[in-house]
Write a protein that holds these residues in place. Structure first.
Motif, PDB file in Angstrom:
ATOM      1  N   VAL A 122      41.856  47.882  40.591  1.00  0.00           N
ATOM      2  CA  VAL A 122      42.889  47.144  41.304  1.00  0.00           C
ATOM      3  C   VAL A 122      44.180  47.152  40.512  1.00  0.00           C
ATOM      4  CG1 VAL A 122      41.256  45.608  42.461  1.00  0.00           C
ATOM      5  CG2 VAL A 122      42.191  44.964  40.256  1.00  0.00           C
ATOM      6  N   GLN A 156      44.962  42.763  37.739  1.00  0.00           N
ATOM      7  CA  GLN A 156      43.696  42.560  37.057  1.00  0.00           C
ATOM      8  C   GLN A 156      43.459  41.082  36.776  1.00  0.00           C
ATOM      9  OE1 GLN A 156      43.445  45.023  33.597  1.00  0.00           O
ATOM     10  NE2 GLN A 156      43.653  46.919  34.739  1.00  0.00           N
ATOM     11  N   TYR A 195      33.868  39.012  43.481  1.00  0.00           N
ATOM     12  CA  TYR A 195      34.975  39.897  43.135  1.00  0.00           C
ATOM     13  C   TYR A 195      34.902  41.224  43.874  1.00  0.00           C
ATOM     14  CZ  TYR A 195      38.420  42.522  40.549  1.00  0.00           C
ATOM     15  OH  TYR A 195      39.514  43.274  40.224  1.00  0.00           O
ATOM     16  N   LYS A 198      37.923  42.327  46.122  1.00  0.00           N
ATOM     17  CA  LYS A 198      38.609  43.582  45.828  1.00  0.00           C
ATOM     18  C   LYS A 198      38.607  44.508  47.046  1.00  0.00           C
ATOM     19  CE  LYS A 198      36.361  46.716  43.787  1.00  0.00           C
ATOM     20  NZ  LYS A 198      35.527  47.416  42.780  1.00  0.00           N
ATOM     21  N   PRO A 247      42.745  44.965  48.065  1.00  0.00           N
ATOM     22  CA  PRO A 247      42.834  45.938  46.961  1.00  0.00           C
ATOM     23  C   PRO A 247      43.935  45.612  45.959  1.00  0.00           C
ATOM     24  CG  PRO A 247      42.587  47.060  49.064  1.00  0.00           C
ATOM     25  CD  PRO A 247      42.829  45.610  49.386  1.00  0.00           C
ATOM     26  N   GLY A 299      44.513  42.803  44.751  1.00  0.00           N
ATOM     27  CA  GLY A 299      44.086  41.703  43.900  1.00  0.00           C
ATOM     28  C   GLY A 299      44.702  40.379  44.287  1.00  0.00           C
TER      29      GLY A 299
END
Length: 256
Positions: free
Chosen positions: A72, A75, A97, A101, A105, A107
């Protein structure tokens, strides 16, 4: 809500079906007890169901090691740190997560995503306004997006936090303008948004004046100095002394 359509006296939230469920296995005459959170009750949470569904679609082929941070653009904090900050296990965080994710994507999750989630889980009503309020409660930085850390820390409080932690979170939800006070207008806005999301066709039917009655009961109990606002101290102290309000706190599971 009771079967005759009347709101539970002092309760903070209506049931998704307009009923007053038996909170946490509470029997008549017994005191409210904190429920034991099982995987089944965890899966009642709309946000968790959204995440887990995404994980299932993606497949469980990811390793059980650290979070796949390189996948991603944004972070999150390390897994060990998140585990220390929440009540989730390492594997639960990994599952959450992976789904987060897959759905986000970048984050980060935005308000439109929240609206989409709640419109899917409450198709019988209009979830737009409630999703807006809930998003703002999760958006601690007030920047229009929610990081995975904030998302999972908020879920941990709502699903596995202490009574006081849940009450503080609830107060933050009702305090729409974040000035440290809850007004009748703010409570009315939240309650109306919940009734709108539940839909007008719930059984038993929800009367149009139910949100107003709900708010009047709330303030009669909590606004002890009659100044027209409720402080967080008034909120927490009154909730902890009132079994009906404490029982209704469990109903967050129906609308989170």
């Amino acid at each position: 809500m009771q079967a005759d359509g009347k709101a539970v006296d002092g309760g903070l939230l209506p049931d998704a079906n307009g009923k007053d469920p038996n909170p946490g296995g509470q029997t008549e005459g017994s005191k409210w007890q904190k429920p034991r959170l099982t995987r089944k009750s965890l899966m009642k949470c709309c946000l968790v169901k959204w995440i887990i569904a995404s994980t299932t679609q993606q497949g469980e082929d990811s390793c059980d090691g650290d979070l796949e941070l390189s996948m991603v653009r944004y972070q999150p904090e390390g897994l060990d740190q998140l585990q220390a900050q929440t009540q989730f296990t390492r594997k639960e965080l990994q599952s959450l997560y992976r789904g987060f994710k897959n759905e986000c994507p970048s984050g980060l999750v935005d308000e439109e995503t929240f609206k989409t989630i709640y419109s899917q889980f409450f198709p019988q009503g209009d979830a737009t306004t409630y999703a807006h309020f809930l998003f703002n409660a999760f958006d601690m930085d007030r920047n229009g997006s929610i990081r995975f850390e904030d998302f999972v820390i908020g879920l941990s409080v709502l699903l596995r936090g202490s009574v006081t932690e849940k009450l503080r979170w609830a107060f933050n939800l009702y305090d729409i303008n974040k000035d440290g006070y809850v007004t009748k207008e703010e409570m009315m806005a939240i309650m109306t948004s919940i009734y709108d999301m539940m839909g007008r066709y719930t059984l038993p039917s929800v009367r149009d004046d139910s949100p107003y009655e709900h708010v009047e009961r709330f303030f009669q109990k909590m606004d002890r100095n009659r100044d027209g606002v409720v402080t967080i101290d008034e909120f927490i102290e009154t909730c902890q002394k009132d079994e009906n309000i404490m029982a209704s706190m469990q109903l967050f599971e129906n609308v989170i």
